[in-house]
Design a protein around this motif. Structure first.
Motif, PDB file in Angstrom:
ATOM      1  N   LYS A 114      29.793 -12.654  27.016  1.00 40.58           N
ATOM      2  CA  LYS A 114      30.607 -12.157  26.359  1.00 40.58           C
ATOM      3  C   LYS A 114      29.651 -11.899  24.823  1.00 40.58           C
ATOM      4  O   LYS A 114      29.760 -11.133  23.962  1.00 40.58           O
ATOM      5  N   ILE A 115      29.095 -13.294  24.378  1.00 45.45           N
ATOM      6  CA  ILE A 115      28.349 -13.366  23.309  1.00 45.45           C
ATOM      7  C   ILE A 115      26.910 -12.478  23.206  1.00 45.45           C
ATOM      8  O   ILE A 115      26.780 -12.000  21.534  1.00 45.45           O
ATOM      9  N   HIS A 116      26.358 -12.755  24.435  1.00 42.79           N
ATOM     10  CA  HIS A 116      26.029 -11.695  23.728  1.00 42.79           C
ATOM     11  C   HIS A 116      26.312 -10.403  23.195  1.00 42.79           C
ATOM     12  O   HIS A 116      25.212  -9.568  22.841  1.00 42.79           O
ATOM     13  N   LEU A 117      27.022  -9.701  24.177  1.00 42.44           N
ATOM     14  CA  LEU A 117      27.353  -8.078  23.616  1.00 42.44           C
ATOM     15  C   LEU A 117      28.113  -8.097  22.491  1.00 42.44           C
ATOM     16  O   LEU A 117      27.781  -7.208  21.728  1.00 42.44           O
ATOM     17  N   MET A 118      29.058  -9.154  21.772  1.00 48.42           N
ATOM     18  CA  MET A 118      29.114  -9.486  20.865  1.00 48.42           C
ATOM     19  C   MET A 118      27.753  -9.423  20.043  1.00 48.42           C
ATOM     20  O   MET A 118      27.852  -8.543  18.422  1.00 48.42           O
ATOM     21  N   VAL A 119      27.211  -9.940  20.108  1.00 49.85           N
ATOM     22  CA  VAL A 119      25.650  -9.534  19.194  1.00 49.85           C
ATOM     23  C   VAL A 119      25.076  -8.445  18.984  1.00 49.85           C
ATOM     24  O   VAL A 119      24.988  -7.241  17.641  1.00 49.85           O
ATOM     25  N   ASP A 120      24.587  -7.953  20.157  1.00 45.82           N
ATOM     26  CA  ASP A 120      24.307  -6.128  20.573  1.00 45.82           C
ATOM     27  C   ASP A 120      25.208  -5.069  20.061  1.00 45.82           C
ATOM     28  O   ASP A 120      24.710  -4.584  19.161  1.00 45.82           O
ATOM     29  N   PHE A 121      26.408  -5.258  19.802  1.00 43.60           N
ATOM     30  CA  PHE A 121      27.427  -5.294  19.373  1.00 43.60           C
ATOM     31  C   PHE A 121      27.311  -4.812  17.388  1.00 43.60           C
ATOM     32  O   PHE A 121      27.142  -3.859  17.082  1.00 43.60           O
ATOM     33  N   PHE A 152      18.494  -5.267  32.754  1.00 40.96           N
ATOM     34  CA  PHE A 152      16.851  -5.250  32.922  1.00 40.96           C
ATOM     35  C   PHE A 152      16.437  -4.638  31.707  1.00 40.96           C
ATOM     36  O   PHE A 152      15.612  -4.069  32.138  1.00 40.96           O
ATOM     37  N   LEU A 153      17.374  -3.732  31.388  1.00 42.34           N
ATOM     38  CA  LEU A 153      17.147  -2.621  29.675  1.00 42.34           C
ATOM     39  C   LEU A 153      16.961  -3.820  28.400  1.00 42.34           C
ATOM     40  O   LEU A 153      16.081  -3.510  27.473  1.00 42.34           O
ATOM     41  N   ASP A 154      17.216  -4.790  28.765  1.00 42.63           N
ATOM     42  CA  ASP A 154      17.144  -5.841  26.794  1.00 42.63           C
ATOM     43  C   ASP A 154      15.582  -6.130  27.383  1.00 42.63           C
ATOM     44  O   ASP A 154      15.256  -5.999  25.646  1.00 42.63           O
ATOM     45  N   ASP A 178      22.939 -16.310  29.603  1.00 43.60           N
ATOM     46  CA  ASP A 178      23.625 -16.672  31.122  1.00 43.60           C
ATOM     47  C   ASP A 178      23.617 -14.665  31.762  1.00 43.60           C
ATOM     48  O   ASP A 178      24.839 -14.425  31.781  1.00 43.60           O
ATOM     49  N   HIS A 179      23.165 -14.301  32.148  1.00 42.61           N
ATOM     50  CA  HIS A 179      22.939 -13.195  32.661  1.00 42.61           C
ATOM     51  C   HIS A 179      21.921 -13.091  34.065  1.00 42.61           C
ATOM     52  O   HIS A 179      20.765 -14.221  34.115  1.00 42.61           O
ATOM     53  N   GLN A 180      21.157 -12.521  34.868  1.00 40.06           N
ATOM     54  CA  GLN A 180      20.800 -12.122  36.488  1.00 40.06           C
ATOM     55  C   GLN A 180      18.550 -12.863  35.321  1.00 40.06           C
ATOM     56  O   GLN A 180      18.368 -13.317  36.081  1.00 40.06           O
ATOM     57  N   LEU A 181      18.701 -12.463  34.221  1.00 38.47           N
ATOM     58  CA  LEU A 181      17.479 -12.692  33.447  1.00 38.47           C
ATOM     59  C   LEU A 181      17.189 -13.259  32.303  1.00 38.47           C
ATOM     60  O   LEU A 181      16.028 -13.410  32.096  1.00 38.47           O
ATOM     61  N   GLY A 182      17.930 -14.349  32.388  1.00 40.44           N
ATOM     62  CA  GLY A 182      18.142 -15.006  31.222  1.00 40.44           C
ATOM     63  C   GLY A 182      17.704 -16.949  31.993  1.00 40.44           C
ATOM     64  O   GLY A 182      17.349 -16.887  33.158  1.00 40.44           O
ATOM     65  N   ILE A 183      16.376 -16.571  30.531  1.00 40.47           N
ATOM     66  CA  ILE A 183      15.720 -17.621  31.403  1.00 40.47           C
ATOM     67  C   ILE A 183      16.049 -19.179  31.148  1.00 40.47           C
ATOM     68  O   ILE A 183      16.735 -20.148  32.181  1.00 40.47           O
ATOM     69  N   ALA A 190      14.484 -11.067  17.802  1.00 45.20           N
ATOM     70  CA  ALA A 190      15.565 -11.625  17.526  1.00 45.20           C
ATOM     71  C   ALA A 190      16.374 -11.143  18.994  1.00 45.20           C
ATOM     72  O   ALA A 190      16.804 -12.183  19.696  1.00 45.20           O
ATOM     73  N   ALA A 191      15.797 -10.194  19.806  1.00 45.38           N
ATOM     74  CA  ALA A 191      16.712  -9.325  20.455  1.00 45.38           C
ATOM     75  C   ALA A 191      16.103  -9.748  21.999  1.00 45.38           C
ATOM     76  O   ALA A 191      16.456 -10.164  22.913  1.00 45.38           O
ATOM     77  N   PHE A 192      14.434 -10.222  21.754  1.00 50.39           N
ATOM     78  CA  PHE A 192      14.044 -11.093  22.694  1.00 50.39           C
ATOM     79  C   PHE A 192      14.210 -12.632  23.285  1.00 50.39           C
ATOM     80  O   PHE A 192      15.088 -12.678  24.282  1.00 50.39           O
ATOM     81  N   LEU A 193      14.634 -13.516  22.097  1.00 51.61           N
ATOM     82  CA  LEU A 193      14.928 -14.364  22.414  1.00 51.61           C
ATOM     83  C   LEU A 193      16.800 -14.577  22.852  1.00 51.61           C
ATOM     84  O   LEU A 193      16.597 -15.185  23.708  1.00 51.61           O
ATOM     85  N   LEU A 194      17.352 -13.682  22.112  1.00 46.36           N
ATOM     86  CA  LEU A 194      18.926 -13.603  22.732  1.00 46.36           C
ATOM     87  C   LEU A 194      19.028 -13.323  24.128  1.00 46.36           C
ATOM     88  O   LEU A 194      19.577 -13.834  25.226  1.00 46.36           O
ATOM     89  N   THR A 195      18.122 -12.255  24.929  1.00 42.36           N
ATOM     90  CA  THR A 195      18.318 -12.297  26.362  1.00 42.36           C
ATOM     91  C   THR A 195      17.238 -13.451  26.821  1.00 42.36           C
ATOM     92  O   THR A 195      17.888 -13.976  28.186  1.00 42.36           O
TER      93      THR A 195
END
Length: 75
Positions: free
Chosen positions: A67-74, A11-13, A55-60, A46-51
């Motif tokens: 896990k990959i999403h979190l690594m990119v965020d980090f 929801f924050l992404d 593969d999470h509740q709001l992913g399209i 880039a953050a919008f495309l990543l979101t």
């Protein structure tokens, strides 16, 4: 212990990505350094495309694991 759950993260992404794209224009932050403006907008896109692709509740499209999403965020 995690302070932000996967659901809250999802929801924050979107608002964070949109803020990175819009706020520099609204606040006039690129006037002294245009590169900062472009980097903020590019990071927001880039953050919008990543979101969208995660593969999470709001992913399209759900092609990137959370896990990959979190690594990119980090990074």
């Amino acid at each position: 212990m995690r302070f932000v759950t996967q659901k809250i993260h999802a929801f924050l992404d979107y608002p964070v990505a949109l803020a990175l794209m819009v706020l520099p224009f609204l606040l006039g932050l690129g006037s002294s350094n245009p590169l900062a403006l472009y980097l903020s907008v590019a990071t927001g896109v880039a953050a919008f495309l990543l979101t969208i692709l995660t593969d999470h509740q709001l992913g399209i499209l759900k092609v990137i694991s959370y896990k990959i999403h979190l690594m990119v965020d980090f990074a």
